[in-house]
Structure formats: C-alpha cells, structure tokens
Design a protein around this motif. Structure first.
Motif, short mmCIF file in Angstrom:
data_model
loop_
_atom_site.label_atom_id
_atom_site.label_comp_id
_atom_site.label_asym_id
_atom_site.label_seq_id
_atom_site.Cartn_x
_atom_site.Cartn_y
_atom_site.Cartn_z
N PRO A 1 0.79 -1.23 0.00
CA PRO A 1 0.00 0.00 0.00
C PRO A 1 0.82 1.28 0.00
CG PRO A 1 -0.99 -1.58 1.48
CD PRO A 1 0.31 -2.18 1.03
N VAL A 2 1.99 1.25 0.62
CA VAL A 2 2.84 2.44 0.61
C VAL A 2 3.23 2.78 -0.83
CG1 VAL A 2 5.02 3.42 1.40
CG2 VAL A 2 3.71 1.91 2.91
N PHE A 3 3.60 1.76 -1.58
CA PHE A 3 4.02 1.97 -2.97
C PHE A 3 2.82 2.23 -3.88
CE2 PHE A 3 7.27 -0.75 -1.01
CZ PHE A 3 8.39 0.07 -1.19
N ILE A 4 1.65 1.67 -3.54
CA ILE A 4 0.45 1.96 -4.32
C ILE A 4 0.11 3.44 -4.24
CG2 ILE A 4 -2.05 1.60 -4.46
CD1 ILE A 4 -1.62 -1.29 -3.66
N LEU A 5 0.20 4.02 -3.05
CA LEU A 5 -0.04 5.46 -2.91
C LEU A 5 0.89 6.27 -3.80
CD1 LEU A 5 -0.61 6.20 0.90
CD2 LEU A 5 -2.24 6.47 -0.96
N LEU A 6 2.16 5.87 -3.82
CA LEU A 6 3.15 6.60 -4.61
C LEU A 6 2.86 6.47 -6.10
CD1 LEU A 6 5.80 8.20 -4.79
CD2 LEU A 6 7.02 6.02 -4.71
N PHE A 7 2.63 5.23 -6.57
CA PHE A 7 2.37 5.02 -7.99
C PHE A 7 1.05 5.66 -8.42
CE2 PHE A 7 5.08 0.98 -7.62
CZ PHE A 7 6.19 1.61 -8.18
N ALA A 8 0.03 5.63 -7.56
CA ALA A 8 -1.26 6.25 -7.90
C ALA A 8 -1.11 7.76 -8.04
CB ALA A 8 -2.30 5.92 -6.83
N TRP A 9 -0.26 8.35 -7.21
CA TRP A 9 0.01 9.79 -7.31
C TRP A 9 0.76 10.12 -8.59
CZ3 TRP A 9 5.04 12.15 -5.84
CH2 TRP A 9 5.02 13.54 -5.94
N LEU A 10 1.78 9.30 -8.92
CA LEU A 10 2.62 9.58 -10.09
C LEU A 10 1.90 9.26 -11.40
CD1 LEU A 10 6.05 8.14 -8.84
CD2 LEU A 10 5.44 10.55 -9.14
N MET A 11 1.14 8.15 -11.46
CA MET A 11 0.59 7.66 -12.71
C MET A 11 -0.87 8.03 -12.94
SD MET A 11 2.33 3.84 -12.54
CE MET A 11 1.48 3.27 -14.02
N LEU A 12 -1.64 8.18 -11.85
CA LEU A 12 -3.06 8.46 -11.99
C LEU A 12 -3.45 9.85 -11.53
CD1 LEU A 12 -4.52 5.07 -10.66
CD2 LEU A 12 -4.02 5.71 -13.03
N GLY A 13 -2.53 10.56 -10.88
CA GLY A 13 -2.82 11.89 -10.39
C GLY A 13 -3.72 11.91 -9.18
N GLU A 14 -3.81 10.80 -8.44
CA GLU A 14 -4.65 10.78 -7.24
C GLU A 14 -3.99 11.63 -6.14
OE1 GLU A 14 -5.63 6.91 -5.87
OE2 GLU A 14 -6.60 6.29 -7.74
N ARG A 15 -4.82 12.35 -5.40
CA ARG A 15 -4.31 13.23 -4.35
C ARG A 15 -3.86 12.42 -3.13
NH1 ARG A 15 -8.43 17.12 -2.38
NH2 ARG A 15 -9.83 15.35 -2.70
N LEU A 16 -2.78 12.88 -2.52
CA LEU A 16 -2.29 12.26 -1.29
C LEU A 16 -2.95 12.96 -0.11
CD1 LEU A 16 1.51 11.90 -2.15
CD2 LEU A 16 -0.24 10.12 -2.19
#
Length: 296
Positions: free
Chosen positions: A108-123
């Motif tokens: 999940p830590v890496f999912i947050l990072l990849f979702a931010w980088l690739m999908l533009g999801e807000r942290l």
C-alpha cells in the motif's frame, strides 16, 4: 445510500475478500512448495485459473480485442502475475508463511506513490494517515515477533519486498486499464500471458528443483485451491475492487493479509505468535476502518 457510496462499498468488500484469501494462501503455498517448486506451482495455478475464467470472460467480451488491449494484458501479466507472484512464491519458500503475509503488506505504501505519479490521485491526509498507521502495525508485528535468521531467510524476505513493490505497480495498472476493459477480461488476459511467461522459467527450474508428491491427493487439492480461489477468484476481486475505488484508498485493504496469514500460520502450521501480533493486527484493522469511513 447513494449509487456512488454503494459502488465504493462494493469495492471495499471485494478488496477485503481478496486480501483475506491471499492471507490464507501463504499457508497453502508453504505446504505445497515442499513438493512443487515455485514456478512450476505458479504455472499450475495459472493454467487452472485460465480454464476457470476464460468461459466467463469470452461470454462478457463481445467485441474483438485490440492491440492496446493485449498490451494491457502483457503489462499486468508480466509485472503482477509473473514477477510479483513469482517473487512471492520464492520468498515464501525461503522464508515463512508468517513473513510472507507480513512483508508483502508493504504494497500500500508503494500503491499510494504510484497512484500519485501515474493516476494523479491526491495524497490526502486520511490516506496517508491510514497507511502510516497500518505500517506501524506491521512494524509492531515484525519488530517484536521475528525469530528466523540466516542468509536463506534474508534472501526470501528481500524477494517478498520486491513482490510488494511490483504488486503495487500492478494495482495501479489495473485501475488505469479498467477505464476501457472489465476487470474479468483484464484478469483473464493477463493470466494467459503470465502462463506463457512462466513456462520457460518452469522448464529451467526442473534442472535444479525436483517435483515430488504427485500421488498425494491433498497436494492436488491445494493446487486446485490456489488456482481457482487464490488466483481466479482473488485476482478478479482485487481488480474489480480497484476499478470501483481510488487506488490509494483501496490499497489499505492489502494490510488485511498479515492478519489472516499470520493467524492461519499459527493455527495450521504451528508458527509462533506473540501478543505483538494481536496488538499490530488491531492497529492494522483500525487503519482499514479509518480509510473506509465516509462522512455523510
């Protein structure tokens, strides 16, 4: 409850079910890997899963697949189902079912990072706090309850961490491709390509690691469980859940794996658990509740 809220709740239920199935998978894998080496077992899992899913996917997909669809299948199949799951099996064989469930929960830590980088999801703070809290739960369990040592276990643990990173990338790719393809079709196509990719590794593996126990009906029952339930069922549930919720929010449900995996490792394999497991497991469940909470 609004339609969007029902959809989100369905996604959370699917993700929780998939993570719970995978938590139990480590116990079954640990038993099976005593007889069948990692990539051979992986190949058997994928063949069984593809046979299970293909009739359902063929009925659902009524238009021809495009080159872009196949590129999506290859990406998910290679990153998630070949590299990540292969590393999971290698790591579980060298380490323990307990460590397998715990260390891969770093995803999940890496999912947050990849979702931010690739999908533009807000942290957003709630996501970050939930992942941080669940990570603390994992540290409690690992830091207070680690008894195995040695280079073999270290190599296994490193493989499990690699599996966590690549599974995070898979989860974000599944979310991305679900805009144009159904989770069932993505899962089936990716498993097909993963089967092809696993075949050479399986053949090479036979030169170094023997296959035994083929006359054991319990072993074949375990293989069927891994193929139908842990692969066809759980892979579909995870991809379905990721298509219904944000990748960052859904990622926290991955932390349910260590709770189920460590508990079953204790019940079935006799692996040691101390009070730290229950403390850390409670913290992880609290993190899941926080990320699932939606204000009216």
């Amino acid at each position: 409850m609004h339609t969007s809220e029902r959809q989100t709740m369905r996604g959370y239920c699917a993700l929780a079910a998939a993570a719970s199935i995978w938590g139990g998978m480590y116990v079954v894998s640990k038993y099976t890997l005593d007889f069948i080496p990692p990539f051979t077992l992986l190949w058997l899992r994928y063949v069984t899963a593809f046979i299970t899913l293909y009739p359902l996917a063929a009925r659902q997909k009524t238009v021809p697949l495009t080159r872009s669809d196949h590129r999506a299948f290859i990406a998910v199949g290679f990153v998630g189902y070949f590299v990540s799951v292969g590393l999971q099996f290698i790591g579980t064989r060298l380490s323990s079912a307990h460590n397998g469930a715990i260390l891969t929960s770093a995803s999940p830590v890496f999912i947050l990072l990849f979702a931010w980088l690739m999908l533009g999801e807000r942290l957003i703070p709630r996501k970050l706090f939930s992942v941080l809290l669940a990570s603390i739960g994992v540290i409690i369990v690992v830091g207070w309850d680690t008894t195995a040592t040695g280079s073999r276990v270290l190599a296994g643990n490193l493989a499990l961490i690699g599996a966590a990173v690549t599974w995070a990338l898979l989860s974000v790719l599944a979310r991305k491709f679900s805009a144009s393809l159904s989770p069932l079709v993505i899962t089936t196509g990716a498993i097909f390509w993963a089967t092809l990719m696993t075949t050479p590794a399986m053949v090479i593996e036979w030169r170094f690691l023997p296959v035994s126990g083929l006359g054991n009906p319990v072993l074949w029952g375990a293989v069927l469980y891994l193929g139908v339930v842990s692969t066809a069922g759980a892979f579909y549930l995870w991809n379905k859940g990721m298509s219904l919720v944000e990748a960052g929010s859904g990622s926290v449900f991955f932390f349910l794996q260590p709770v189920v995996g460590a508990l079953l490792g204790w019940l079935v394999l006799g692996e040691h658990l101390s009070l730290s497991f229950f403390v850390g497991g409670g913290v992880i469940l609290l993190a899941v509740l926080i990320v699932s909470y939606r204000r009216a």
